[in-house]
Design a protein around this motif. Structure first.
Motif, PDB file in Angstrom:
ATOM      1  N   LYS A 224       3.073  11.486  -1.442  1.00  0.00           N
ATOM      2  CA  LYS A 224       3.438  11.040  -0.818  1.00  0.00           C
ATOM      3  C   LYS A 224       4.714   9.248  -0.474  1.00  0.00           C
ATOM      4  CE  LYS A 224      -0.911  11.304  -0.797  1.00  0.00           C
ATOM      5  NZ  LYS A 224      -2.936  10.866  -0.459  1.00  0.00           N
ATOM      6  N   SER A 227       5.176   3.856   1.506  1.00  0.00           N
ATOM      7  CA  SER A 227       4.347   2.912   1.805  1.00  0.00           C
ATOM      8  C   SER A 227       2.108   3.384   2.365  1.00  0.00           C
ATOM      9  CB  SER A 227       4.650   3.618   3.458  1.00  0.00           C
ATOM     10  OG  SER A 227       4.730   4.878   3.384  1.00  0.00           O
ATOM     11  N   ALA A 228       2.208   4.676   1.041  1.00  0.00           N
ATOM     12  CA  ALA A 228       0.581   4.636   0.744  1.00  0.00           C
ATOM     13  C   ALA A 228       0.411   3.624  -0.144  1.00  0.00           C
ATOM     14  CB  ALA A 228       0.981   6.274   0.368  1.00  0.00           C
ATOM     15  N   PHE A 230       1.012   0.302   0.178  1.00  0.00           N
ATOM     16  CA  PHE A 230       1.270  -0.546   0.810  1.00  0.00           C
ATOM     17  C   PHE A 230      -0.461  -0.542   1.845  1.00  0.00           C
ATOM     18  CE2 PHE A 230       6.874  -0.711   0.877  1.00  0.00           C
ATOM     19  CZ  PHE A 230       6.176  -1.126  -0.677  1.00  0.00           C
ATOM     20  N   GLU A 231      -0.290   0.779   2.329  1.00  0.00           N
ATOM     21  CA  GLU A 231      -1.430   0.490   3.085  1.00  0.00           C
ATOM     22  C   GLU A 231      -2.780   0.444   2.433  1.00  0.00           C
ATOM     23  OE1 GLU A 231      -0.974   4.879   4.875  1.00  0.00           O
ATOM     24  OE2 GLU A 231       0.588   4.600   6.102  1.00  0.00           O
ATOM     25  N   ILE A 232      -2.517   0.974   1.235  1.00  0.00           N
ATOM     26  CA  ILE A 232      -4.355   0.812   1.019  1.00  0.00           C
ATOM     27  C   ILE A 232      -4.344  -0.430  -0.373  1.00  0.00           C
ATOM     28  CG2 ILE A 232      -5.020   1.448  -1.837  1.00  0.00           C
ATOM     29  CD1 ILE A 232      -3.658   4.258  -1.438  1.00  0.00           C
ATOM     30  N   LYS A 234      -3.942  -4.565   0.482  1.00  0.00           N
ATOM     31  CA  LYS A 234      -3.727  -5.351   1.760  1.00  0.00           C
ATOM     32  C   LYS A 234      -2.530  -6.272   1.968  1.00  0.00           C
ATOM     33  CE  LYS A 234      -5.798  -2.405   3.951  1.00  0.00           C
ATOM     34  NZ  LYS A 234      -5.691  -1.692   5.308  1.00  0.00           N
ATOM     35  N   PRO A 253       9.708   1.879   2.028  1.00  0.00           N
ATOM     36  CA  PRO A 253       8.954   2.749   2.261  1.00  0.00           C
ATOM     37  C   PRO A 253       8.772   3.871   2.673  1.00  0.00           C
ATOM     38  CG  PRO A 253       9.301   0.711   3.874  1.00  0.00           C
ATOM     39  CD  PRO A 253      10.725   1.169   2.913  1.00  0.00           C
ATOM     40  N   LYS A 254      10.011   5.212   2.639  1.00  0.00           N
ATOM     41  CA  LYS A 254       9.710   5.929   3.041  1.00  0.00           C
ATOM     42  C   LYS A 254      10.007   7.284   1.900  1.00  0.00           C
ATOM     43  CE  LYS A 254      10.422   5.661   8.035  1.00  0.00           C
ATOM     44  NZ  LYS A 254      12.118   6.174   8.718  1.00  0.00           N
ATOM     45  N   ASN A 338       7.129 -10.851   2.729  1.00  0.00           N
ATOM     46  CA  ASN A 338       6.952  -9.182   3.941  1.00  0.00           C
ATOM     47  C   ASN A 338       7.829  -9.161   5.232  1.00  0.00           C
ATOM     48  OD1 ASN A 338       5.245 -10.789   5.799  1.00  0.00           O
ATOM     49  ND2 ASN A 338       4.345 -11.165   3.909  1.00  0.00           N
TER      50      ASN A 338
END
Length: 555
Positions: A224, A227-228, A230-232, A234, A253-254, A338
């Motif tokens: 993955k 960025s995964a 970062f999504e978890i 917060k 992030p990719k 950020n």
């Protein structure tokens, strides 16, 4: 020789400028004199002005009034620009208690002033002057005088306020220092032991920004993108370096995660509790010192105006793959960068990447200190105009015979605080270097103090003839020491503040730089200055408002 005598004695613009120049120069020189290691600094300008006026020196009244008001505006506006970023940065959970204690000191000072006023049947205007001097707050004096003028009170009453301020001020400075020494005695403070304890507590602070190397052992993240994570998570985090497939890179992030990747992550201390659960344990690998790494780090100063009104995430040059922003330093605070943050002139960004990418991004950010040395004067004067307009807005309050205005001391201060934080969004870059800000600020306060001194010294003898001067000194000492000792004891026993923090709190709540200098000297570290900066902006606003409200509601 007659022309020289006429130039120095006859009221004119030239004579007024000469007198102001002499008063300010002598006041600055006398201000360098230290008594018991403490100097009254620029306040000597007021005392020299009083002495000149006492000797019968007079100046052009209209020019004197202009210089007084313009000096006050310059002082409070540049003060607002300086403390504004720190003021908004201090409005967080950790600073809430400290600002609450400082506000309580202001409130207790007002209550003590009112009690002394009614118990001894004193004039509230005189007591306001004593209070402003006792807490060494010159803008409060200016606010009180402006409010009295708006209420059409006699100029003689305004002059007496200045005299009361001048009499109480010297003992105000020493009263703050005496309070610190008394608290040191009461708490039986051992400076070396206190320093050790503070260093341990600093390492335990939960909001500290730190970095750690984490080894990826969560198989669910393999395959993955970063960025995964970062999504978890917060809260803002930065992956500054990454050991990926045998090489050290600055990931985007990719970037796809692989098993046994090592990520160097920058985040707040509390965030790492979640990161350990999500990613894995801490790694022994050190990506910062790895010999096979072609990555370097550097601190870059933001000096390019064209990028200061945009979000970091909206600037195309920042969406590259060979560098990463890891930290952002602004007004003494440290943040995790950020995409939603807007850069401001004077920000310092820590960048990690290849040598070529750092050169490229430095050009985008500016990194030209010489460019910052030339202040943009136009936004400053636009802010002053807005401040005067805001200060002139009339507010009708019940039981007050005339509309209330926050005046030249309040309006420019409020606008400066707002523009220091939000000005970039309106293309108003109010950044000035510390030296430029200090120059304008000192010019403003010296003009103001010289003016009020020259306007009030003729009544100096009358103030001491009836014993009023010594009487005012005694009242000022009470107003200085009682709130500081009371809140100092509360801060120690109930909120577990250490002695260094309490010293900074007392100096900041009294808006008194000489007291801060003394606190730094006895502590031997910078902890008092951090607390001072946290409470200073809010306290300054409250002191100005308090002086106005005393005149409005009790005169």
């Amino acid at each position: 020789m007659n022309w020289i005598i006429e130039l120095l004695t006859q009221q004119s613009f030239a004579q007024t400028i000469i007198v102001f120049g002499l008063v300010i120069a002598l006041g600055i020189w006398f201000g360098k004199i230290k008594i018991f290691g403490v100097s009254l600094g620029v306040t000597w300008v007021l005392f020299v002005g009083l002495f000149f006026s006492f000797l019968g020196v007079t100046v052009h009244p209209e020019l004197q009034d202009f210089l007084k008001e313009f000096g006050l505006v310059l002082f409070v506006y540049t003060l607002g620009l300086q403390v504004g970023p720190g003021f908004f940065a201090s409005l967080n959970r950790n600073a809430l208690v400290t600002n609450m204690l400082a506000s309580f000191i202001v409130l207790l000072g007002v209550i003590t002033t009112l009690v002394l006023c009614f118990f001894f049947n004193n004039s509230i205007s005189i007591m306001t002057g004593i209070m402003s001097g006792a807490v060494t707050n010159t803008p409060g004096l200016g606010a009180a005088q402006t409010t009295m003028t708006n209420l059409h009170q006699a100029s003689e009453a305004t002059s007496m306020v200045t005299l009361a301020y001048a009499v109480a001020y010297p003992f105000g400075v020493f009263g703050i220092i005496i309070s610190m020494l008394l608290l040191k005695k009461i708490f039986k403070v051992n400076i070396e032991h206190e320093t050790e304890l503070q260093n341990k507590l600093a390492n335990l602070r939960e909001d500290r920004v730190i970095s750690k190397h984490l080894k990826l052992e969560n198989h669910q993240l393999v395959g993955k993108p970063i960025s995964a994570i970062f999504e978890i998570i917060k809260t803002p985090i930065v992956v500054s370096r990454m050991f990926h497939k045998g090489t050290i890179i600055t990931p985007t992030p990719k970037e796809i995660l692989s098993e046994n990747d090592v990520l160097l992550i920058v985040a707040s201390k509390t965030t790492f509790e979640q990161l350990h659960l999500l990613i894995g344990p801490e790694s022994d690998m050190n990506l910062k010192t790895a010999l096979d790494s072609n990555l370097v780090s550097n601190h870059v100063v933001v000096t390019n105006k064209n990028i200061t009104h945009k979000r970091i995430g909206d600037i195309p040059e920042f969406n590259q793959h060979d560098f990463t922003f890891t930290r952002l330093y602004r007004a003494g605070t440290q943040m995790v960068p950020n995409g939603n943050i807007m850069l401001q002139l004077g920000d310092t960004v820590k960048v990690v990447g290849t040598k070529e990418s750092l050169e490229r991004i430095s050009a985008v950010l500016g990194n030209s200190l010489k460019r910052l040395e030339v202040p943009d004067i136009a936004p400053i004067f636009i802010g002053i105009v807005l401040g005067i307009i805001v200060g002139s807005i009339p507010f009708q309050i019940p039981n007050i015979p005339v509309p209330v205005k926050i005046g030249l001391a309040g309006g420019p201060l409020i606008i400066a605080l707002l523009l220091s934080r939000f000005g970039n969004q309106f293309y108003l870059n109010n950044y000035t270097t510390n030296s430029a800000n200090l120059m304008i600020r000192e010019l403003g306060i010296t003009l103001f103090l010289a003016s009020v001194g020259l306007n009030s010294g003729s009544k100096l003898a009358a103030a001491f003839e009836g014993g009023n001067g010594f009487y005012w000194m005694g009242l000022g000492i009470i107003i200085t020491i009682v709130p500081l000792l009371f809140v100092g004891i509360i801060a120690k026993h109930f909120f577990k503040k250490n002695f260094f923090e309490i010293c900074g709190l007392l100096a900041g709540a009294s808006t008194d730089p000489p007291a801060l200098a003394f606190a730094l000297k006895i502590s031997g570290n910078d902890i008092p200055s951090a607390t001072y900066a946290t409470v200073y902006p809010l306290t300054m606003i409250l002191r100005i408002i308090a002086a106005q409200l005393l005149i409005l509601f009790f005169s």
